[in-house]
Motif scaffolding. Structure first.
Motif, PDB file in Angstrom:
ATOM      1  N   UNK A  96      11.252   2.570   3.498  1.00  0.00           N
ATOM      2  CA  UNK A  96      12.385   2.027   2.759  1.00  0.00           C
ATOM      3  C   UNK A  96      12.430   0.511   2.920  1.00  0.00           C
ATOM      4  N   UNK A  97      12.591  -0.178   1.802  1.00  0.00           N
ATOM      5  CA  UNK A  97      12.688  -1.627   1.817  1.00  0.00           C
ATOM      6  C   UNK A  97      11.353  -2.348   1.881  1.00  0.00           C
ATOM      7  N   UNK A  98      10.249  -1.622   1.857  1.00  0.00           N
ATOM      8  CA  UNK A  98       8.924  -2.249   1.930  1.00  0.00           C
ATOM      9  C   UNK A  98       8.153  -1.925   0.659  1.00  0.00           C
ATOM     10  N   UNK A  99       7.592  -2.930   0.042  1.00  0.00           N
ATOM     11  CA  UNK A  99       6.762  -2.704  -1.146  1.00  0.00           C
ATOM     12  C   UNK A  99       5.556  -1.860  -0.738  1.00  0.00           C
ATOM     13  N   UNK A 100       5.200  -0.897  -1.590  1.00  0.00           N
ATOM     14  CA  UNK A 100       4.125   0.017  -1.209  1.00  0.00           C
ATOM     15  C   UNK A 100       2.775  -0.680  -1.011  1.00  0.00           C
ATOM     16  N   UNK A 101       2.446  -1.739  -1.756  1.00  0.00           N
ATOM     17  CA  UNK A 101       1.187  -2.438  -1.445  1.00  0.00           C
ATOM     18  C   UNK A 101       1.138  -2.981  -0.008  1.00  0.00           C
ATOM     19  N   UNK A 102       2.281  -3.357   0.560  1.00  0.00           N
ATOM     20  CA  UNK A 102       2.320  -3.808   1.958  1.00  0.00           C
ATOM     21  C   UNK A 102       1.988  -2.625   2.878  1.00  0.00           C
ATOM     22  N   UNK A 103       2.565  -1.466   2.568  1.00  0.00           N
ATOM     23  CA  UNK A 103       2.281  -0.247   3.336  1.00  0.00           C
ATOM     24  C   UNK A 103       0.789   0.084   3.253  1.00  0.00           C
ATOM     25  N   UNK A 104       0.235   0.014   2.040  1.00  0.00           N
ATOM     26  CA  UNK A 104      -1.190   0.313   1.860  1.00  0.00           C
ATOM     27  C   UNK A 104      -2.074  -0.678   2.608  1.00  0.00           C
ATOM     28  N   UNK A 149      -7.763  -6.994  -4.020  1.00  0.00           N
ATOM     29  CA  UNK A 149      -7.699  -7.043  -5.488  1.00  0.00           C
ATOM     30  C   UNK A 149      -6.996  -5.794  -6.027  1.00  0.00           C
ATOM     31  N   UNK A 150      -7.285  -4.633  -5.465  1.00  0.00           N
ATOM     32  CA  UNK A 150      -6.601  -3.408  -5.857  1.00  0.00           C
ATOM     33  C   UNK A 150      -5.097  -3.551  -5.625  1.00  0.00           C
ATOM     34  N   UNK A 151      -4.711  -4.039  -4.456  1.00  0.00           N
ATOM     35  CA  UNK A 151      -3.290  -4.195  -4.145  1.00  0.00           C
ATOM     36  C   UNK A 151      -2.617  -5.162  -5.121  1.00  0.00           C
ATOM     37  N   UNK A 152      -3.308  -6.247  -5.454  1.00  0.00           N
ATOM     38  CA  UNK A 152      -2.730  -7.216  -6.394  1.00  0.00           C
ATOM     39  C   UNK A 152      -2.485  -6.587  -7.769  1.00  0.00           C
ATOM     40  N   UNK A 153      -3.349  -5.671  -8.138  1.00  0.00           N
ATOM     41  CA  UNK A 153      -3.195  -5.024  -9.466  1.00  0.00           C
ATOM     42  C   UNK A 153      -2.151  -3.920  -9.469  1.00  0.00           C
ATOM     43  N   UNK A 154      -1.784  -3.447  -8.290  1.00  0.00           N
ATOM     44  CA  UNK A 154      -0.732  -2.435  -8.219  1.00  0.00           C
ATOM     45  C   UNK A 154       0.618  -3.078  -8.442  1.00  0.00           C
TER      46      UNK A 154
END
Length: 179
Positions: free
Chosen positions: A78-86, A174-179
Motif C-alpha cells: 500500500x502506498x508504493x508504486x508497483x514498479x518500485x516493488x518489482x 527499461x521494462x519498469x519505465x514502460x510499466x
C-alpha cells in the motif's frame, strides 16, 4: 516387524539435502547427499524410495523455499508504486540470494524427463502470475502479468548465460519505465 516411519527424520534429511543441492547443484550420485546428511545411502533410499524420488522432493522443497522468500517481494504494498516493488524483487531474484535458485533450476531444465516431473514446470511458472497480476492491478489483466513474467524469466536466463548484470539490469529498468 518393520520399522515405523519417522517423518521428522525424513524432513530433516530433506532439508539437509535441499541445502546441499542449492549450494552445489544436483548430484549425479547419492554420495554427496550421504556426506551432506551424515547418513547412509540405504537410509536415504529407505525414506525416499529412489534417487530420482529424493531429487524430485529436493526440487520441490527448493521451490517452496523460493516461493516463501520471493512471494512476499512480489506482493503489492500500500502506498508504493508497483514498479518500485518489482525493482526490489528483481534485486533479490537476480542477486546473490537468487543465484543458487537460478543455477539449480537451470540445471533442472537440463535433466532427464523422469526427474523433471510432469507438472513442475507449469506450476513453477504460474505460481508467480497471481502476485504479479495483483500488483499490476485489475486494469492490467492477466496478459500483462504474463508478459512481465516472461520478460523476467528471459532476463534471468540471459543473466545466467552471459553474466552481464549491467546490461540485464538495464533491460529490467527499461521494462519498469514502460510499466
Amino acid at each position: 516387524m518393520g520399522r515405523r516411519a519417522q517423518p521428522q527424520i525424513k524432513e530433516r534429511l530433506l532439508d539437509l539435502c535441499t541445502e546441499h543441492v542449492l549450494e552445489h547443484g544436483l548430484p549425479d550420485r547419492l554420495e554427496p547427499l550421504v556426506a551432506a546428511t551424515g547418513t547412509s545411502a540405504r537410509m536415504l533410499l529407505y525414506h525416499f524410495g529412489t534417487r530420482d524420488a529424493l531429487l524430485r522432493a529436493v526440487l520441490q522443497r527448493a521451490r517452496e523455499r523460493q516461493l516463501e522468500a520471493w512471494g512476499g517481494l512480489l506482493r503489492a504494498r500500500e502506498g508504493e508504486a508497483y514498479p518500485v516493488t518489482l525493482a526490489r524483487a528483481w534485486a533479490a531474484i537476480s542477486g546473490p540470494d537468487g543465484e543458487r535458485y537460478l543455477r539449480l533450476f537451470g540445471q533442472w531444465r537440463d535433466t532427464s524427463p523422469q526427474l523433471r516431473g510432469a507438472d513442475f514446470a507449469r506450476r513453477a511458472t504460474t505460481d508467480w502470475l497471481g502476485p504479479l497480476a495483483d500488483g499490476l492491478g485489475a486494469d492490467a489483466g492477466p496478459e500483462l502479468a504474463t508478459l512481465v513474467l516472461a520478460v523476467v524469466r528471459g532476463l534471468l536466463l540471459d543473466l545466467d548465460a552471459t553474466g552481464d548484470a549491467a546490461r540485464v539490469d538495464g533491460a529490467f529498468a527499461e521494462l519498469l519505465a514502460r510499466l
